[in-house]
Design a protein around this motif. Sequence first.
Motif, PDB file in Angstrom:
ATOM      1  N   THR A  27       0.857  -1.178   0.000  1.00 60.79           N
ATOM      2  CA  THR A  27       0.000   0.000   0.000  1.00 60.79           C
ATOM      3  C   THR A  27       0.895   1.229   0.000  1.00 60.79           C
ATOM      4  O   THR A  27       1.844   1.303   0.774  1.00 60.79           O
ATOM      5  CB  THR A  27      -0.910   0.005   1.248  1.00 60.79           C
ATOM      6  N   ILE A  28       0.581   2.185  -0.857  1.00 64.40           N
ATOM      7  CA  ILE A  28       1.408   3.380  -0.919  1.00 64.40           C
ATOM      8  C   ILE A  28       1.258   4.194   0.355  1.00 64.40           C
ATOM      9  O   ILE A  28       0.299   4.030   1.105  1.00 64.40           O
ATOM     10  CB  ILE A  28       1.078   4.235  -2.152  1.00 64.40           C
ATOM     11  N   GLY A  29       2.205   5.070   0.568  1.00 60.98           N
ATOM     12  CA  GLY A  29       2.185   5.918   1.751  1.00 60.98           C
ATOM     13  C   GLY A  29       3.361   5.598   2.646  1.00 60.98           C
ATOM     14  O   GLY A  29       4.365   5.042   2.204  1.00 60.98           O
ATOM     15  N   THR A  30       3.225   5.945   3.898  1.00 56.47           N
ATOM     16  CA  THR A  30       4.329   5.767   4.834  1.00 56.47           C
ATOM     17  C   THR A  30       4.482   4.306   5.238  1.00 56.47           C
ATOM     18  O   THR A  30       3.568   3.508   5.106  1.00 56.47           O
ATOM     19  CB  THR A  30       4.115   6.631   6.090  1.00 56.47           C
ATOM     20  N   GLY A  31       5.654   3.992   5.739  1.00 54.10           N
ATOM     21  CA  GLY A  31       5.935   2.643   6.211  1.00 54.10           C
ATOM     22  C   GLY A  31       7.086   2.008   5.466  1.00 54.10           C
ATOM     23  O   GLY A  31       7.682   2.600   4.568  1.00 54.10           O
ATOM     24  N   PHE A  32       7.396   0.776   5.852  1.00 55.50           N
ATOM     25  CA  PHE A  32       8.554   0.080   5.300  1.00 55.50           C
ATOM     26  C   PHE A  32       8.243  -1.329   4.824  1.00 55.50           C
ATOM     27  O   PHE A  32       8.997  -1.904   4.044  1.00 55.50           O
ATOM     28  CB  PHE A  32       9.674   0.003   6.346  1.00 55.50           C
ATOM     29  N   ILE A  33       7.158  -1.913   5.272  1.00 53.17           N
ATOM     30  CA  ILE A  33       6.875  -3.317   4.954  1.00 53.17           C
ATOM     31  C   ILE A  33       6.792  -3.528   3.447  1.00 53.17           C
ATOM     32  O   ILE A  33       7.302  -4.518   2.931  1.00 53.17           O
ATOM     33  CB  ILE A  33       5.605  -3.809   5.671  1.00 53.17           C
ATOM     34  N   ASN A  34       6.203  -2.578   2.719  1.00 51.76           N
ATOM     35  CA  ASN A  34       6.047  -2.753   1.275  1.00 51.76           C
ATOM     36  C   ASN A  34       7.382  -2.746   0.523  1.00 51.76           C
ATOM     37  O   ASN A  34       7.428  -3.044  -0.658  1.00 51.76           O
ATOM     38  CB  ASN A  34       5.093  -1.708   0.690  1.00 51.76           C
ATOM     39  N   GLN A  35       8.471  -2.444   1.206  1.00 52.38           N
ATOM     40  CA  GLN A  35       9.800  -2.462   0.589  1.00 52.38           C
ATOM     41  C   GLN A  35      10.528  -3.777   0.857  1.00 52.38           C
ATOM     42  O   GLN A  35      11.633  -3.987   0.369  1.00 52.38           O
ATOM     43  CB  GLN A  35      10.633  -1.288   1.110  1.00 52.38           C
TER      44      GLN A  35
END
Length: 189
Positions: A27-35
């Motif tokens: 999911t776009i936006g803040t955070g790191f898991i999607n990387q």
Amino acid sequence: AVATLVQVDQSNLSLQDQIIYKPYHATIGTGFINQNPANTPYTIDQLLNALLKNSDNTAQTMLEEKLDVNSNKVSSVFPNQGTTNFYYINESNAKEVVDYLNNIYTTDLLSNQSKDYLFNTMLKTQFDDYFANYITGDYANKIGLSGSSIHNCGVIIDKDIVVCIMSSNTNKNQFIQISKMVSDFLNEL
């Protein structure tokens, strides 16, 4: 986060249960898991920490899927469901958020253990430079950033005060100026 902790309180989930990150969770936006690589396992505890401390939108998506966001497991934790857009279209106002946080903080919606977990996790977030750094005492908070809208809502634990600042068409510097004015008032209480 609250719906997840309700399920933990009801022994339907454990903080050690795992959810596997899949590419469709990104999911776009803040955070790191999607990387991170697909098929990485995360415990519920890790996801709640990512969500509450880093405002990780992918963590929220993963928890929503686990809870089945369209089920009453999630919607039942929102007071006044019939009169608000908060749950249905992610649109709210400061009064609704204050009422919601106050409900969590003062009622038995969550066990004392889950309340402590929630509010302790909301202390010292990645985004404390917006408002929390200006508050005297422990401020358990959650930020929302979306385009030119900046929101920060939480509980000043030491004073049992729920506070919410919401803005639109603003930038970080303007939000910090407003935050300083509000915190100057709250610190005097």
